[in-house]
Design a protein around this motif. Structure first.
Motif, PDB file in Angstrom:
ATOM      1  N   TRP A   4     -93.295  81.085  96.413  1.00 33.04           N
ATOM      2  CA  TRP A   4     -94.002  81.208  97.830  1.00 33.04           C
ATOM      3  C   TRP A   4     -95.576  80.954  97.626  1.00 33.04           C
ATOM      4  O   TRP A   4     -95.864  80.152  98.162  1.00 33.04           O
ATOM      5  N   ALA A   5     -95.825  81.195  96.217  1.00 37.60           N
ATOM      6  CA  ALA A   5     -97.143  80.719  95.806  1.00 37.60           C
ATOM      7  C   ALA A   5     -97.469  79.094  95.677  1.00 37.60           C
ATOM      8  O   ALA A   5     -98.257  78.520  96.283  1.00 37.60           O
ATOM      9  N   GLY A   6     -96.284  78.474  95.371  1.00 40.52           N
ATOM     10  CA  GLY A   6     -96.203  77.153  95.310  1.00 40.52           C
ATOM     11  C   GLY A   6     -96.132  76.355  96.487  1.00 40.52           C
ATOM     12  O   GLY A   6     -97.130  75.481  96.787  1.00 40.52           O
ATOM     13  N   ARG A   7     -95.509  76.900  97.383  1.00 43.78           N
ATOM     14  CA  ARG A   7     -95.241  76.471  98.843  1.00 43.78           C
ATOM     15  C   ARG A   7     -96.501  76.563  99.642  1.00 43.78           C
ATOM     16  O   ARG A   7     -96.970  75.639 100.413  1.00 43.78           O
ATOM     17  N   GLY A  58    -108.378  69.282  98.724  1.00 41.83           N
ATOM     18  CA  GLY A  58    -106.914  69.186  99.303  1.00 41.83           C
ATOM     19  C   GLY A  58    -105.951  68.478  98.279  1.00 41.83           C
ATOM     20  O   GLY A  58    -104.717  69.253  97.981  1.00 41.83           O
ATOM     21  N   LEU A  59    -106.047  67.361  97.796  1.00 44.31           N
ATOM     22  CA  LEU A  59    -105.230  66.620  97.214  1.00 44.31           C
ATOM     23  C   LEU A  59    -104.889  67.463  95.847  1.00 44.31           C
ATOM     24  O   LEU A  59    -103.697  67.302  95.469  1.00 44.31           O
ATOM     25  N   PRO A  60    -105.719  67.927  94.859  1.00 42.31           N
ATOM     26  CA  PRO A  60    -105.480  68.591  93.674  1.00 42.31           C
ATOM     27  C   PRO A  60    -104.456  69.830  93.921  1.00 42.31           C
ATOM     28  O   PRO A  60    -103.608  69.998  93.499  1.00 42.31           O
ATOM     29  N   LEU A  61    -104.944  70.704  95.098  1.00 39.89           N
ATOM     30  CA  LEU A  61    -104.251  71.799  95.342  1.00 39.89           C
ATOM     31  C   LEU A  61    -102.887  71.537  95.841  1.00 39.89           C
ATOM     32  O   LEU A  61    -101.735  72.140  95.609  1.00 39.89           O
ATOM     33  N   PHE A  62    -102.774  70.515  96.616  1.00 35.61           N
ATOM     34  CA  PHE A  62    -101.480  69.875  97.182  1.00 35.61           C
ATOM     35  C   PHE A  62    -100.419  69.496  95.767  1.00 35.61           C
ATOM     36  O   PHE A  62     -99.554  69.780  95.608  1.00 35.61           O
ATOM     37  N   VAL A  63    -101.053  68.933  94.775  1.00 39.64           N
ATOM     38  CA  VAL A  63    -100.213  68.592  93.654  1.00 39.64           C
ATOM     39  C   VAL A  63     -99.975  69.727  92.833  1.00 39.64           C
ATOM     40  O   VAL A  63     -98.837  69.871  92.287  1.00 39.64           O
ATOM     41  N   ILE A  64    -100.848  70.704  92.548  1.00 38.85           N
ATOM     42  CA  ILE A  64    -100.723  71.947  91.989  1.00 38.85           C
ATOM     43  C   ILE A  64     -99.670  72.649  92.642  1.00 38.85           C
ATOM     44  O   ILE A  64     -98.549  73.212  92.127  1.00 38.85           O
ATOM     45  N   GLY A  65     -99.622  72.737  93.934  1.00 39.56           N
ATOM     46  CA  GLY A  65     -98.461  73.399  94.788  1.00 39.56           C
ATOM     47  C   GLY A  65     -97.168  72.948  94.540  1.00 39.56           C
ATOM     48  O   GLY A  65     -95.946  73.353  94.455  1.00 39.56           O
ATOM     49  N   LEU A  66     -97.154  71.392  94.452  1.00 40.92           N
ATOM     50  CA  LEU A  66     -95.897  70.907  94.169  1.00 40.92           C
ATOM     51  C   LEU A  66     -95.445  70.910  92.931  1.00 40.92           C
ATOM     52  O   LEU A  66     -93.915  71.055  92.738  1.00 40.92           O
ATOM     53  N   LEU A  67     -96.214  70.973  91.940  1.00 42.32           N
ATOM     54  CA  LEU A  67     -95.833  71.200  90.594  1.00 42.32           C
ATOM     55  C   LEU A  67     -95.282  72.492  90.296  1.00 42.32           C
ATOM     56  O   LEU A  67     -94.304  72.728  89.618  1.00 42.32           O
TER      57      LEU A  67
END
Length: 125
Positions: A4-7, A58-67
């Motif tokens: 859930w944290a990643g999502r 936004g972009l780094p946070l998106f990538v971290i969440g996907l990772l």
């Protein structure tokens, strides 16, 4: 918790990026033709929009969440340094920029930290 944290991190990052791009679409031409600054010491609206959207949070946070989500699906616990880096970043954003979704990112960082810590414990403790 990790899932859930990643999502949540990916969602916040994606929405930040998409809304930022939508709101700054009038500056795309300036970005493409390198008209971000008047003089090297003066920001323009195009530069501020650029740093707030494609070059922003936004972009780094998106990538971290996907990772994090990718790692969780494979049964890999993210390294503990990841939430310890993301947490202060989101706390600074929460305190500095209001209103924003940064408190949600901070909550997701705490979820990630707790999830990583729980996963690191030996079974039965």
């Amino acid at each position: 918790m990790i899932k859930w944290a990643g999502r949540l991190l990916a969602f916040i990052g994606a929405v930040h990026l998409l809304v930022g791009l939508l709101l700054s679409r009038t500056y795309f031409g300036d970005w493409l033709f390198f008209r971000l600054w008047g003089h090297w010491w003066e920001d323009t609206r195009a530069a501020n929009a650029f740093w707030g959207s494609p070059a922003g949070f936004g972009l780094p946070l998106f990538v971290i969440g996907l990772l994090v989500t990718w790692m969780d699906r494979r049964g890999i616990t993210p390294p503990v340094f990841l939430p310890w880096v993301v947490l202060p970043w989101t706390v600074v954003c929460t305190v500095s920029v209001e209103p924003s979704p940064a408190p949600l990112a901070t909550a997701a960082s705490v979820l990630l930290l707790v999830g990583v810590r729980r996963s690191a414990r030996p079974a039965g403790s």
